[in-house]
Scaffold this active site. Structure first.
Site, PDB file in Angstrom:
ATOM      1  N   CYS A 175      -9.693  10.914   8.625  1.00 46.65           N
ATOM      2  CA  CYS A 175      -8.952  10.220   7.573  1.00 46.65           C
ATOM      3  C   CYS A 175      -8.699   8.831   8.128  1.00 46.65           C
ATOM      4  CB  CYS A 175      -7.629  10.927   7.276  1.00 46.65           C
ATOM      5  SG  CYS A 175      -6.548   9.983   6.175  1.00 46.65           S
ATOM      6  N   HIS A 195      -6.512   6.761   7.662  1.00 49.13           N
ATOM      7  CA  HIS A 195      -5.122   6.445   8.008  1.00 49.13           C
ATOM      8  C   HIS A 195      -4.811   6.816   9.473  1.00 49.13           C
ATOM      9  CE1 HIS A 195      -4.470   6.112   3.674  1.00 49.13           C
ATOM     10  NE2 HIS A 195      -3.232   5.712   3.887  1.00 49.13           N
ATOM     11  N   GLU A 213       1.465   6.208   5.307  1.00 54.26           N
ATOM     12  CA  GLU A 213       1.561   5.211   4.236  1.00 54.26           C
ATOM     13  C   GLU A 213       3.022   4.786   4.031  1.00 54.26           C
ATOM     14  OE1 GLU A 213      -1.493   4.330   2.705  1.00 54.26           O
ATOM     15  OE2 GLU A 213      -0.508   2.811   1.484  1.00 54.26           O
ATOM     16  N   CYS A 257     -12.720   5.612   3.218  1.00 51.86           N
ATOM     17  CA  CYS A 257     -11.837   6.737   2.919  1.00 51.86           C
ATOM     18  C   CYS A 257     -12.671   8.012   2.997  1.00 51.86           C
ATOM     19  CB  CYS A 257     -11.274   6.556   1.517  1.00 51.86           C
ATOM     20  SG  CYS A 257     -10.353   7.976   0.889  1.00 51.86           S
ATOM     21  N   ASP A 267     -10.222   1.906  -0.100  1.00 53.37           N
ATOM     22  CA  ASP A 267      -9.517   3.132   0.306  1.00 53.37           C
ATOM     23  C   ASP A 267      -8.420   3.360  -0.739  1.00 53.37           C
ATOM     24  OD1 ASP A 267      -8.573   5.292   1.989  1.00 53.37           O
ATOM     25  OD2 ASP A 267      -6.983   3.988   2.708  1.00 53.37           O
ATOM     26  N   SER A 268      -7.736   4.492  -0.593  1.00 53.94           N
ATOM     27  CA  SER A 268      -6.603   4.750  -1.478  1.00 53.94           C
ATOM     28  C   SER A 268      -5.409   3.853  -1.128  1.00 53.94           C
ATOM     29  CB  SER A 268      -6.190   6.215  -1.348  1.00 53.94           C
ATOM     30  OG  SER A 268      -5.870   6.491  -0.004  1.00 53.94           O
TER      31      SER A 268
END
Ligand code: DGL
Length: 274
Positions: free
Chosen positions: A188, A190, A156, A75, A12-13
């Site tokens: 997403c 997240h 994040e 992601c 993932d990022s």
């Protein structure tokens, strides 16, 4: 090493993919994991498909060098932009790739929702991948998609609870695009970290909306794919290796939240040729 004992590669990022990694380990506790969080290039959601592909190419080569038995693109932004590319690169080494979009589309279609809301990054929503795939599978399902670009950077940075995040979440969810939905896809990785706050919003507004956090659905897809390929690790001795392109405190803290043991977290530059 026998193939079933090899690790599952997940990327993932940033910390979002940890929600997927965690869901996988909940149902497959004997699996080892190599995780790559591309924290140096976060957020992916505001980048072009071309640049996301470039990052994904380097990450895929890195994971294949680690001899993983499967790659999970944890992601949505990367799944939307680079799934075909990652799949082709991995295919050369007979490694299957799971993205976080197709299993969720299957889930939506099989659960017969009438009107589905999708929230995600600009990259995911701009790709129109969810409405396109859902409509192909069942044109009767109404789909309303809304880009919510502040959410991933907010999460994040550790803003999950409290007034700031509540205001941002409520402002997005009150958008008229999402009126009259009966399900909301958190597109997403997240967003499972703010699932409780999203549920609270709908409860407080007396709306009955099914919140679909995709991490558990994707974990089921990993389980059934490993099963069908006879690749489940039955031996155990699970090892977790976490790599990031830029060491961040929030990443370290979040890995600690998910894993009660000390995890190995290394910063590594896999983008040298950029
Ligand atoms: N977790 C990523 C996703 O699922 C997005 C976060 C980002 O924008 O980097 O789309």
């Amino acid at each position: 090493m026998n193939k079933p004992q090899k690790s599952i590669g997940i990327f993932d990022s940033g910390i979002g993919g940890l929600t997927v990694a965690n869901a996988i380990l909940n149902i497959l506790p004997k699996e080892s994991i190599v995780y790559f969080g591309d924290t140096a290039h976060l957020p992916y959601g505001d980048k072009s498909p071309e640049i996301i592909k470039k990052f994904c190419r380097a990450i895929t080569s890195f994971l294949l060098q680690q001899e993983v038995k499967m790659i999970v693109i944890a992601c949505n932004s990367a799944s939307a932009a680079a799934f075909e590319l990652v799949r082709k690169l991995a295919e050369e080494q007979q490694v299957t790739v799971i993205n976080v979009i197709d299993p969720v589309v299957d889930y939506i279609v099989s659960n017969k929702f009438n009107h589905v809301g999708i929230i995600g990054t600009r990259a995911t929503i701009g790709s129109k991948i969810f409405p396109t795939k859902i409509k192909i599978a069942n044109p009767a399902i109404e789909v309303s998609a809304l880009a919510t670009p502040l959410l991933a950077p907010m999460i994040e940075s550790g803003f999950v609870k409290g007034d700031i995040s509540r205001t941002v979440i409520e402002t997005y969810l009150a958008d008229e695009t999402l009126n009259d939905i009966d399900a909301l896809v958190l597109a997403c990785t997240h967003y499972p970290l703010i699932k409780r706050e999203i549920e609270e919003y709908y409860k407080n507004n007396h709306k009955n909306v099914n919140i679909i956090a995709t991490n558990e659905i994707v974990a089921q897809a990993v389980l059934s794919t490993l099963e069908s390929q006879n690749l489940i690790n039955k031996v155990g001795n699970a090892q977790y290796h976490f790599f990031v392109s830029d060491y961040t405190d929030s990443f370290k803290k979040t890995t600690q939240l998910f894993y009660d043991q000390e995890v190995s977290l290394k910063q590594i530059d896999i983008f040298k040729e950029e």
